[in-house]
Structures are given as C-alpha cells and as structure tokens.
Scaffold this motif. Structure first.
Motif, short mmCIF file in Angstrom:
data_model
loop_
_atom_site.label_atom_id
_atom_site.label_comp_id
_atom_site.label_asym_id
_atom_site.label_seq_id
_atom_site.Cartn_x
_atom_site.Cartn_y
_atom_site.Cartn_z
N UNK A 59 8.86 -6.41 0.21
CA UNK A 59 10.31 -6.73 0.83
C UNK A 59 9.98 -6.60 2.28
N UNK A 60 9.26 -5.89 2.95
CA UNK A 60 8.58 -6.03 4.45
C UNK A 60 7.95 -7.04 4.84
N UNK A 61 7.10 -7.56 4.06
CA UNK A 61 6.19 -8.69 4.38
C UNK A 61 7.15 -10.04 4.21
N UNK A 62 7.97 -10.00 3.05
CA UNK A 62 8.82 -10.99 2.88
C UNK A 62 9.92 -11.15 4.16
N UNK A 63 10.36 -10.05 4.62
CA UNK A 63 11.09 -9.95 5.91
C UNK A 63 10.55 -10.50 6.96
N UNK A 64 9.16 -10.21 7.23
CA UNK A 64 8.56 -10.67 8.38
C UNK A 64 8.56 -12.16 8.23
N UNK A 65 8.18 -12.74 7.04
CA UNK A 65 7.99 -14.05 6.94
C UNK A 65 9.53 -14.88 7.06
N UNK A 66 10.38 -14.18 6.61
CA UNK A 66 11.81 -14.86 6.80
C UNK A 66 11.93 -14.92 8.36
N UNK A 353 6.85 2.93 5.19
CA UNK A 353 7.02 2.94 6.53
C UNK A 353 5.79 2.97 7.24
N UNK A 354 4.78 3.75 6.54
CA UNK A 354 3.30 3.86 7.13
C UNK A 354 2.82 2.40 7.20
N UNK A 355 2.96 1.69 6.04
CA UNK A 355 2.41 0.33 6.02
C UNK A 355 3.00 -0.58 6.93
N UNK A 356 4.24 -0.57 7.06
CA UNK A 356 5.16 -1.48 7.99
C UNK A 356 4.74 -1.00 9.47
N UNK A 357 4.69 0.07 9.80
CA UNK A 357 4.18 0.59 11.29
C UNK A 357 2.99 0.18 11.45
N UNK A 358 1.96 0.37 10.57
CA UNK A 358 0.38 -0.10 11.00
C UNK A 358 0.37 -1.68 10.73
N UNK A 359 1.32 -2.45 10.09
CA UNK A 359 1.07 -3.78 10.44
C UNK A 359 2.07 -4.35 11.16
#
Length: 404
Positions: A59-66, A353-359
């Motif tokens: 969902x975080x990756x898709x939110x960035x793409x959106x 959260x860790x993945x989102x913060x790191x990326x």
C-alpha cells in the motif's frame, strides 16, 4: 380428608457468570503459564505481522505511485512515428506536427523533440562512445508539457535556444560527469555550454538520457531537418480519449496508421497493479503462517486441558456447568489469540514504517488489513479453542478428581 403430597424440591439453578468473571477465569490459565503463552502467541503474531507488513509495504508503494501519477497527471499522450512502411521507408512526422496537434479541441500544451544525428562527449579528446546519450532538438514548451523542472540552472528559452546551449537530463549529466551549469560538452564538432540539468522525469525516461538543444540552434548548428520524432501533448482529463483518437489523423490525415500514440502513465499504473498482484501472493503466505499459529494455539489448549483436569473436576463438583467450562476455555483461547494478534499488528506496522522511512515512501497501513487481520485471529482463536473446550466440558468430575 387426604393430605396433599409434598411439593417436589426446586432444582437449584447454576450461578450465572458475569463478563468480569468470565474474563478472570479465562485469563487464569494465561497468568499461570506466561512462557507458554508467549510462545503460543508468537505464532499468531508472526502470521499477523507478515500479513500487515505485506499489505502495508504494498500500500505504501502504491501510494507513492499514485502520488506520482497525481503530480504528473494521466492526461499526457505521446505521438511518434510507427513502424517502417512495406517499402522499408522510415516514417517521419511532418514539420508542422506541433502546430496541428495544438489545434485539437481539448489540447492544452504541446511540446516536441527531434532526433539529431550527432554525438555528445565530455571533450573532443574522448572517443565516440557517449554512454547511450542521444542529442535531440527541443521546443521551448517541452518542460511545461512534461511538468518537469530543472535541478539546477535554467531551461531553454527564445534566446538560449538559438545558440550553442544545452540542457542535460539527470542520467545524461551523471554519465558525462557534469555537476552543474557553466560546464561544456562536445557535440558534433563544437562545444556547447550546459545551462541546466533536469530533475528526474518518470513519465519521460528518454528525456533523462538526452542532451537537449534549442530547435533553431539544432537546425543552424547540427543540420537538424526540422521533423519532430516525438510529440508530447497534455489535454484536459475529460478529453483524453477523444484527443487520443484524433492525434494520428490530425498529424497524418492520409496515413494515420503510421502514427503511434501511447500513454506514458500506463507504465506506472501497470507497476502499481503488479505490486498488488505480488502482495496477494505474499498475503497468502502470511495466511498460511497464521493458520500454523492457530494450530499451535489449539495444541496449547489441549495440553492445558490435560494439565488442568483437577481444576476442571473441582469446578464441576462445585456446580459449574458444562457450558461454563466450555466458555472458560474458549475465552482463554480467544485471549491467547488476541494477544498474538495485537502483537502482530504492532510488529507489522513497525516493519511497514521502517520500510517506508528507509525508502522515502508514505507510511500506509490500510484499516481493512488491521481490522481484518485482528478479526481473523479471533476467528482462529475460537475455532482452535472449540475442541479443547468441548473436551474439557465432557470430563466427569468424579474421574477428573480420581485421576489426580
């Protein structure tokens, strides 16, 4: 006169257990065996954490793409020459393609690039190898159409577009070793001054690998024939499909089949869909882990019943009904699974959260995944506790006390 027979003795009703009593009795087994509780809940926690993390990362990756799509827009279309004709001739866009496309109803902005037969090098002393960088002529409105920006320096304008000035895409600048405006590169047979370096353009990766010179400068200094090779247009959202159908016949009314029209945003949309499909697979693996955790809870409850036969027999002899015994062990199983579920929610959210913060992504944990995951733990806890609860309720008080 005959005496009336004595009334039969009233049957005593079992004491009713309130919610507080149920929770107290159900948690007694958990409090007495904390290590076993932690190990049993760990299986549930791992399954839920896996599911939450998989859904959250996707969902975080898709939110960035959106967010990128919202920023860049989905109303950009690109027209380029199609495949060569049957005679082997390369298709060329007419020189006035930019003007004709701009007159289509609904079109807001138009820009174009034209391929230039020239190589770009850091200096004239370097061989012909250019690292895959292409030299293109560019119209002044191209950057606005692409909704791009310069990372440093400025874009081509009416003045700089007439002289040996060049703007580099970010990839081209890195490959040439250019760090900022003011430096020079060797194009064809003369030096061009770098006046700007572009920021990344997700919808136009070909521009990132290009060295762009002004349209008139390319014609004057690099023998450019004036035929655009790519036309970019941006229209209103409501007219995208209509414009798409009109671009090809507008550019080449006689042979519209020779014009190829594409939507650059489709690649990002397909990428988002691919991430969603991959997350479904990982979600299934998380579900399997959750089921394994449920089996562990059931095994723990069965052992708990065997170890607590004396307690069950004592409670039954003091008046506890089979239903109360069943309720006790189902509650214990639910609390055990609930603890694992809560731990899994926390762990999965922290991992996301860790993945989102790191990326550098937005931190997104869908509400449906959290509520659905926790609801699944309660269902599994209920199912896992039913058989041990029924088995405990069927124990005879006499046999349970005698076995001790």
């Amino acid at each position: 006169m005959a005496a009336c027979p004595p009334a039969p003795p009233k049957r005593l009703a079992p004491a009713r257990l309130g919610p507080g009593d149920v929770l107290h009795i159900g948690s007694s087994g958990l409090r007495s065996r904390p290590v076993r509780v932690v190990l049993s809940a760990l299986g549930i926690a791992i399954g839920i954490a896996t599911m939450i993390a998989v859904v959250g990362v996707s969902a975080s990756s898709q939110a960035q793409l959106m967010q990128q799509l919202d920023k860049l827009g989905t109303n950009l279309l690109v027209a380029s020459p199609g495949d060569p004709t049957f005679a082997g001739e390369k298709v060329k866009l007419p020189q006035d393609a930019v003007g004709t496309v701009g007159r289509i109803a609904g079109v807001q902005e138009v820009g174009a690039t034209g391929s230039v037969k020239a190589s770009v090098r850091r200096t004239e002393k370097i061989a012909e190898e250019n690292g895959g960088i292409q030299v293109v002529a560019s119209t002044e409105g191209l950057l606005k159409v692409l909704r791009g920006r310069t990372d440093s320096g400025t874009w081509l304008n009416g003045a700089s577009g007439r002289y040996p000035a060049v703007v580099l895409g970010d990839v081209a600048a890195r490959r040439l070793g250019i760090t900022g405006p003011g430096q020079q590169v060797w194009i064809d047979s003369r030096y061009f001054t770098v006046i700007g370096i572009l920021a990344p353009l997700p919808l136009a990766p070909e521009i990132e690998r290009s060295a762009m010179v002004g349209w008139k400068a390319a014609q004057k200094l690099l023998s450019f024939d004036g035929h655009p090779t790519t036309v970019y247009e941006r229209s209103t959202d409501a007219s995208v499909e209509q414009v798409r159908s009109l671009i090809a016949p507008t550019i080449d009314p006689q042979n519209p089949q020779n014009i190829k029209v594409t939507d650059p945003s489709a690649a990002l949309q397909a990428k988002a869909a691919t991430k969603g499909a991959f997350s479904s697979l990982m979600l299934g693996l998380g579900g399997i882990a959750l089921l394994v955790g449920g089996v562990g809870v059931a095994n723990t409850m069965i052992i708990s019943v065997l170890e607590r036969r004396y307690e069950i027999g004592l409670r039954r002899s003091l008046g506890a009904t089979r239903g109360q015994i069943r309720l006790q062990f189902v509650t214990e199983s639910l609390m055990l699974s609930g603890l694992g579920g809560l731990a899994g929610l926390v762990l999965g959210s922290l991992a996301t959260g860790a993945f989102a913060y790191g990326g550098g992504l937005p931190w997104v944990v869908p509400l449906w995944s959290a509520t659905g995951g926790f609801g699944a733990t309660l269902v599994i806890g209920t199912v896992a506790g039913l058989y041990p609860a029924v088995r405990a309720a069927r124990l005879s008080p006499t046999l349970a006390l005698h076995a001790v």
